[in-house]
Design a protein around this motif. Structure first.
Motif, PDB file in Angstrom:
ATOM      1  N   ASP A   1       0.812  -1.220   0.000  1.00  0.00           N
ATOM      2  CA  ASP A   1       0.000   0.000   0.000  1.00  0.00           C
ATOM      3  C   ASP A   1       0.844   1.269   0.000  1.00  0.00           C
ATOM      4  O   ASP A   1       0.396   2.309  -0.486  1.00  0.00           O
ATOM      5  N   ALA A   2       2.041   1.204   0.556  1.00  0.00           N
ATOM      6  CA  ALA A   2       2.909   2.382   0.579  1.00  0.00           C
ATOM      7  C   ALA A   2       4.349   1.940   0.788  1.00  0.00           C
ATOM      8  O   ALA A   2       4.617   0.916   1.434  1.00  0.00           O
ATOM      9  N   ALA A   3       5.274   2.729   0.235  1.00  0.00           N
ATOM     10  CA  ALA A   3       6.702   2.499   0.439  1.00  0.00           C
ATOM     11  C   ALA A   3       7.357   3.824   0.781  1.00  0.00           C
ATOM     12  O   ALA A   3       6.986   4.874   0.257  1.00  0.00           O
ATOM     13  N   LEU A   4       8.329   3.748   1.668  1.00  0.00           N
ATOM     14  CA  LEU A   4       9.092   4.922   2.077  1.00  0.00           C
ATOM     15  C   LEU A   4      10.516   4.769   1.584  1.00  0.00           C
ATOM     16  O   LEU A   4      11.120   3.687   1.687  1.00  0.00           O
ATOM     17  N   LEU A   5      11.065   5.852   1.049  1.00  0.00           N
ATOM     18  CA  LEU A   5      12.421   5.877   0.506  1.00  0.00           C
ATOM     19  C   LEU A   5      13.094   7.133   1.050  1.00  0.00           C
ATOM     20  O   LEU A   5      13.104   8.182   0.421  1.00  0.00           O
ATOM     21  N   PHE A   6      13.626   7.018   2.258  1.00  0.00           N
ATOM     22  CA  PHE A   6      14.148   8.180   2.974  1.00  0.00           C
ATOM     23  C   PHE A   6      15.673   8.181   2.946  1.00  0.00           C
ATOM     24  O   PHE A   6      16.328   7.294   3.501  1.00  0.00           O
ATOM     25  N   ALA A   7      16.243   9.212   2.307  1.00  0.00           N
ATOM     26  CA  ALA A   7      17.695   9.378   2.218  1.00  0.00           C
ATOM     27  C   ALA A   7      18.361   8.114   1.691  1.00  0.00           C
ATOM     28  O   ALA A   7      19.417   7.714   2.171  1.00  0.00           O
ATOM     29  N   VAL A   8      17.732   7.502   0.707  1.00  0.00           N
ATOM     30  CA  VAL A   8      18.277   6.295   0.067  1.00  0.00           C
ATOM     31  C   VAL A   8      18.860   6.628  -1.301  1.00  0.00           C
ATOM     32  O   VAL A   8      19.964   6.188  -1.637  1.00  0.00           O
ATOM     33  N   LEU A   9      18.165   7.433  -2.080  1.00  0.00           N
ATOM     34  CA  LEU A   9      18.684   7.786  -3.400  1.00  0.00           C
ATOM     35  C   LEU A   9      20.040   8.475  -3.284  1.00  0.00           C
ATOM     36  O   LEU A   9      20.906   8.302  -4.145  1.00  0.00           O
ATOM     37  N   THR A  10      20.250   9.232  -2.240  1.00  0.00           N
ATOM     38  CA  THR A  10      21.549   9.879  -2.048  1.00  0.00           C
ATOM     39  C   THR A  10      22.675   8.864  -1.892  1.00  0.00           C
ATOM     40  O   THR A  10      23.835   9.165  -2.182  1.00  0.00           O
TER      41      THR A  10
END
Length: 214
Positions: free
Chosen positions: A99-108
């Motif tokens: 239902d939802a995914a969090l991507l916190f300070a990962v692309l960096t």
């Protein structure tokens, strides 16, 4: 020189001592049922999973490439489930099941263009239609310190915004145009910018984007 596509060694060593401070904005998740299936991709030591559990969510999973961080997360946040990613960005989840995914300070922490595209495509795969992707990361920072290191490492990595930290990580700050293109398969819902501290404790500005799988 650290490799761009696999920094698990860093996150199992120096990275275990870092503090991650991007705050969760609960209002962006207010429309989700408390039994919704939530994934924190790049969960680190489980801080966000703990925040989600404190908000009453009961189906929270965190995944990360660093076994040392996952062990800490399991110890500190027993209300959530945690999995070590052995073949990132691939997830064991079936298509359209979250239902939802969090991507916190990962692309960096994923400086390569293709690797970022693969990661976002994998999250798109596992999110149901209408599912939310909540991204918090860094656009290019305007201060002199960051501008100097963008310039210093541009020749080495072939891209403005990629740089090395003093303790050996390779990180990336993004143009907003790149983030918009990266998330082009999603529909925008909300955005905000806010002051944060980096994993090394320095002040920075984070960009948070909430998008939905169309």
């Amino acid at each position: 020189m650290p490799t761009l596509d696999n920094q698990a060694d860093y996150w199992n060593s120096a990275g275990t001592a870092k503090t991650f401070g991007h705050p969760l904005h609960p209002a962006w998740l207010a429309g989700l049922d408390r039994g919704a299936a939530l994934l924190d991709y790049g969960c680190g030591y489980g801080r966000l999973a703990g925040d989600l559990a404190a908000l009453g969510f009961t189906d929270v999973e965190g995944v990360d490439v660093a076994p040392a961080l996952v062990d800490r997360a399991r110890s500190e946040q027993p209300a959530a489930r945690f999995t070590v990613l052995t073949d990132p960005p691939r997830l064991a989840h079936a298509d359209a099941t979250l239902d939802a995914a969090l991507l916190f300070a990962v692309l960096t922490c994923v400086p390569d263009d293709a690797a970022q595209r693969d990661l976002v495509a994998e999250l798109h795969r596992v999110l149901r239609p209408g599912g939310l992707l909540y991204v918090s990361d860094y656009c290019l920072q305007p201060d002199e310190r960051n501008r100097e290191r963008y310039a210093r490492f541009a020749g080495r990595y072939g891209r403005h915004g990629v740089f090395e930290t003093s303790d050996g990580a390779v990180c990336r700050h993004h143009t907003r145009e790149w983030l918009d293109a990266l998330l082009g398969a999603f529909d925008p819902v909300a955005e905000r910018t806010l002051p944060v501290r980096t994993m090394n404790g320095r002040p920075a500005v984070a960009t948070q984007l909430l998008v939905t799988r169309r």
